[in-house]
Design a protein around this motif. Structure first.
Motif, PDB file in Angstrom:
ATOM      1  N   LEU A 130      -2.450  -1.233  -3.852  1.00  0.00           N
ATOM      2  CA  LEU A 130      -2.708   0.108  -3.590  1.00  0.00           C
ATOM      3  C   LEU A 130      -1.875   1.157  -3.502  1.00  0.00           C
ATOM      4  N   VAL A 131      -1.791   2.106  -4.833  1.00  0.00           N
ATOM      5  CA  VAL A 131      -1.553   3.024  -4.558  1.00  0.00           C
ATOM      6  C   VAL A 131      -2.273   4.115  -3.922  1.00  0.00           C
ATOM      7  N   LYS A 132      -1.285   5.035  -3.367  1.00  0.00           N
ATOM      8  CA  LYS A 132      -2.901   5.401  -1.897  1.00  0.00           C
ATOM      9  C   LYS A 132      -2.780   6.976  -2.454  1.00  0.00           C
ATOM     10  N   GLY A 133      -4.002   7.277  -2.605  1.00  0.00           N
ATOM     11  CA  GLY A 133      -4.280   9.164  -3.004  1.00  0.00           C
ATOM     12  C   GLY A 133      -3.918  10.306  -2.010  1.00  0.00           C
ATOM     13  N   GLY A 134      -4.016   9.889  -1.123  1.00  0.00           N
ATOM     14  CA  GLY A 134      -4.293  11.014   0.456  1.00  0.00           C
ATOM     15  C   GLY A 134      -3.104  12.208  -0.384  1.00  0.00           C
ATOM     16  N   GLY A 135      -2.174  12.187  -0.899  1.00  0.00           N
ATOM     17  CA  GLY A 135      -1.278  12.958  -1.109  1.00  0.00           C
ATOM     18  C   GLY A 135      -1.154  13.750  -2.221  1.00  0.00           C
ATOM     19  N   MET A 136      -2.255  13.343  -3.124  1.00  0.00           N
ATOM     20  CA  MET A 136      -3.131  13.718  -4.680  1.00  0.00           C
ATOM     21  C   MET A 136      -3.320  14.703  -4.291  1.00  0.00           C
ATOM     22  N   SER A 137      -3.207  15.764  -5.017  1.00  0.00           N
ATOM     23  CA  SER A 137      -4.043  16.830  -5.406  1.00  0.00           C
ATOM     24  C   SER A 137      -5.376  16.735  -6.025  1.00  0.00           C
ATOM     25  N   GLY A 138      -6.507  17.992  -5.775  1.00  0.00           N
ATOM     26  CA  GLY A 138      -7.303  18.116  -6.654  1.00  0.00           C
ATOM     27  C   GLY A 138      -8.026  17.010  -6.156  1.00  0.00           C
ATOM     28  N   GLU A 139      -9.089  16.687  -7.300  1.00  0.00           N
ATOM     29  CA  GLU A 139     -10.266  15.340  -7.199  1.00  0.00           C
ATOM     30  C   GLU A 139      -9.244  14.212  -6.812  1.00  0.00           C
TER      31      GLU A 139
ATOM     32  N   THR B 277      -3.271   8.088   8.923  1.00  0.00           N
ATOM     33  CA  THR B 277      -4.201   7.429   7.678  1.00  0.00           C
ATOM     34  C   THR B 277      -3.572   5.792   6.927  1.00  0.00           C
ATOM     35  N   GLY B 278      -2.459   6.022   6.316  1.00  0.00           N
ATOM     36  CA  GLY B 278      -2.170   4.740   5.531  1.00  0.00           C
ATOM     37  C   GLY B 278      -1.856   3.976   6.742  1.00  0.00           C
ATOM     38  N   CYS B 279      -1.276   4.190   8.041  1.00  0.00           N
ATOM     39  CA  CYS B 279      -1.381   2.544   9.022  1.00  0.00           C
ATOM     40  C   CYS B 279      -2.556   2.719   9.308  1.00  0.00           C
ATOM     41  N   THR B 280      -3.869   3.172   9.547  1.00  0.00           N
ATOM     42  CA  THR B 280      -4.665   3.010  10.360  1.00  0.00           C
ATOM     43  C   THR B 280      -5.355   1.450   8.938  1.00  0.00           C
ATOM     44  N   LEU B 281      -5.452   2.336   7.388  1.00  0.00           N
ATOM     45  CA  LEU B 281      -5.986   1.647   5.852  1.00  0.00           C
ATOM     46  C   LEU B 281      -5.542  -0.522   6.255  1.00  0.00           C
ATOM     47  N   SER B 282      -3.360  -0.001   6.193  1.00  0.00           N
ATOM     48  CA  SER B 282      -3.162  -1.194   6.482  1.00  0.00           C
ATOM     49  C   SER B 282      -3.813  -1.677   6.834  1.00  0.00           C
ATOM     50  N   ALA B 283      -4.145  -2.013   8.745  1.00  0.00           N
ATOM     51  CA  ALA B 283      -4.115  -2.225   9.704  1.00  0.00           C
ATOM     52  C   ALA B 283      -5.438  -2.841   9.272  1.00  0.00           C
TER      53      ALA B 283
ATOM     54  N   LEU C 125       9.102   3.428  -5.398  1.00  0.00           N
ATOM     55  CA  LEU C 125       8.897   2.221  -6.250  1.00  0.00           C
ATOM     56  C   LEU C 125       9.489   1.681  -7.383  1.00  0.00           C
ATOM     57  N   SER C 126       8.136   3.272  -7.812  1.00  0.00           N
ATOM     58  CA  SER C 126       7.485   2.339  -9.514  1.00  0.00           C
ATOM     59  C   SER C 126       9.086   4.111 -10.226  1.00  0.00           C
ATOM     60  N   GLY C 127       9.954   4.690  -9.401  1.00  0.00           N
ATOM     61  CA  GLY C 127      10.222   5.208 -10.471  1.00  0.00           C
ATOM     62  C   GLY C 127      10.126   6.274 -11.296  1.00  0.00           C
ATOM     63  N   MET C 128       8.737   6.786 -11.140  1.00  0.00           N
ATOM     64  CA  MET C 128       8.147   7.876 -11.705  1.00  0.00           C
ATOM     65  C   MET C 128       7.242   9.101 -11.037  1.00  0.00           C
ATOM     66  N   ASP C 129       7.211   9.808 -11.821  1.00  0.00           N
ATOM     67  CA  ASP C 129       6.269  11.201 -11.281  1.00  0.00           C
ATOM     68  C   ASP C 129       4.863  10.578 -10.874  1.00  0.00           C
ATOM     69  N   LEU C 130       4.054  10.972 -10.033  1.00  0.00           N
ATOM     70  CA  LEU C 130       2.811  10.884 -10.148  1.00  0.00           C
ATOM     71  C   LEU C 130       1.808  12.314 -10.025  1.00  0.00           C
TER      72      LEU C 130
ATOM     73  N   THR D 125       0.928  -1.030   0.069  1.00  0.00           N
ATOM     74  CA  THR D 125       0.081   0.181  -0.274  1.00  0.00           C
ATOM     75  C   THR D 125       0.975   1.037  -0.004  1.00  0.00           C
ATOM     76  N   PRO D 126       1.145   1.814  -0.844  1.00  0.00           N
ATOM     77  CA  PRO D 126       2.182   2.816  -1.237  1.00  0.00           C
ATOM     78  C   PRO D 126       1.622   4.133  -1.288  1.00  0.00           C
ATOM     79  N   ASN D 127       1.948   4.932  -0.600  1.00  0.00           N
ATOM     80  CA  ASN D 127       0.719   5.991  -1.122  1.00  0.00           C
ATOM     81  C   ASN D 127       2.266   7.023  -2.606  1.00  0.00           C
ATOM     82  N   ARG D 128       1.839   8.070  -1.674  1.00  0.00           N
ATOM     83  CA  ARG D 128       2.029   9.062  -3.543  1.00  0.00           C
ATOM     84  C   ARG D 128       3.631   8.762  -3.972  1.00  0.00           C
ATOM     85  N   HIS D 129       4.374   9.687  -2.601  1.00  0.00           N
ATOM     86  CA  HIS D 129       5.924   9.478  -2.468  1.00  0.00           C
ATOM     87  C   HIS D 129       6.217   8.130  -2.584  1.00  0.00           C
ATOM     88  N   GLU D 130       5.805   7.555  -1.417  1.00  0.00           N
ATOM     89  CA  GLU D 130       6.890   5.693  -1.273  1.00  0.00           C
ATOM     90  C   GLU D 130       6.245   5.261  -3.204  1.00  0.00           C
TER      91      GLU D 130
END
Ligand SMILES: Nc1ncnc2c1ncn2[C@@H]1O[C@H](COP(=O)(O)OP(=O)(O)O)[C@@H](O)[C@H]1O
Ligand SMILES: Cc1ncc(COP(=O)(O)O)c(N)n1
Length: 273
Positions: free
Chosen positions: A180-189, A218-224, A153-158, A144-149
């Motif tokens: 599961l690529v998580k979008g808590g750190g994404m912007s807009g919609e 949030t990330g800890c809670t989701l994965s738990a 891990l993928s070597g690309m900008d999100l 379950t990586p967040n945006r930064h992770e």
């Protein structure tokens, strides 16, 4: 099965993670989440952080042998329906955890590849990213990586939804059964929208974007919650869908504590369904 029913076997989950003295993330968030789901929580502590909503002021790391001994003690005796990993700190701890999980084969594994805290503090060292890729991701049922992770891990900008999907495909190539690529750190919609990919099925998971600054943990809670639902017998995608519902409603119950990104209540959401 609903957690209120009397189970024949006591559902049990193990979290291998760090302690957050502020109680919002880490082991503390995991145990709150397990309790909410009526799953007995067991722990293997990797590090003690001195932390509050403003940041991390000190990290004391446990020896890898201590982490291994905790994992062994729990799995040997209590039986574990699902495992989640959080802050694993360094390559040595990651290698030892992967080795013990490979040998002992407890229940399904959820890997939250924790790298940086919400307040920006590094939670793992440089060698750990390579070890995560090499040793732990291939064992994971869900990672379950967040945006930064996901970027690391993928070597690309999100930036876009298509980027999130492509990152999920690339991370899947590293060996986990699902990403599961998580979008808590994404912007807009895209804020609060997550992308699931298991090699066949590409899905977006989104309920609503919650307007809140209380996103610590949030990330800890989701994965738990994913691990809890898997300990209760749900398949990975369904466990993730239910966990997403839980974290979304938990975010709607901020706790007015601290001056930074504060915690939220793990016990206010309605009964799990
Ligand atoms: N403001 C928000 N509204 C709705 N969901 C959110 C919000 N912020 C985070 N989430 C969700 O919380 C979960 C954890 O994601 P994220 O915050 O990206 O993880 P991390 O804590 O590892 O950085 C994801 O399901 C994400 O979509
Ligand atoms: C001990 C510990 N583990 C994990 C996190 C990440 O927290 P988040 O879930 O907000 O990304 C943290 N801040 N502290």
């Amino acid at each position: 099965m609903r957690p209120m029913e009397t189970p024949k076997r006591v559902p049990t989950a193990l979290t291998i993670a760090g302690s957050d003295s502020g109680g919002g993330a880490g082991i503390q968030a995991d145990l709150n989440t397990f309790s909410y789901h009526r799953v007995h929580g067991t722990t293997a502590l990797t590090a003690v952080t001195a932390q509050n909503t403003r940041g991390v002021t000190r990290v004391d790391v446990l020896p890898a042998a201590s982490v291994a001994a905790q994992v062994d003690a729990v799995i040997d005796d209590l039986g574990v329906g699902a495992v989640k990993t959080g802050m694993l700190v360094n390559a040595e701890i990651i290698s030892v955890v992967a080795w013990r999980l490979k040998a002992l084969k407890p229940g399904p594994l959820v890997v939250d590849p924790v790298m940086v805290s919400r307040a920006g503090a590094r939670l793992i060292d440089d060698s750990a990213v390579g070890a995560l890729k090499e040793h732990l991701l291939p064992l994971a049922d869900v990672v379950t990586p967040n945006r930064h992770e996901a970027q690391l891990l993928s070597g690309m900008d999100l930036q876009t939804l298509e980027d999130m999907k492509e990152a999920a495909r690339r991370i899947h190539q590293l060996g986990p059964r699902a990403v599961l690529v998580k979008g808590g750190g994404m912007s807009g919609e895209l804020r609060g929208l997550d992308v699931w990919f298991d090699g066949e099925r590409m899905e977006t998971l989104f309920l609503r974007s919650v307007k809140t600054h209380n996103t610590h943990g949030t990330g800890c809670t989701l994965s738990a919650a994913i691990a809890a639902w898997m300990a209760l017998g749900q398949a990975p995608f369904e466990a993730t869908r239910r966990a997403k519902t839980f974290v979304t409603s938990a975010l709607e119950h901020p706790l007015p504590l601290g001056q930074g990104h504060g915690p939220f209540s793990h016990f206010s959401p309605l009964e799990p369904s």
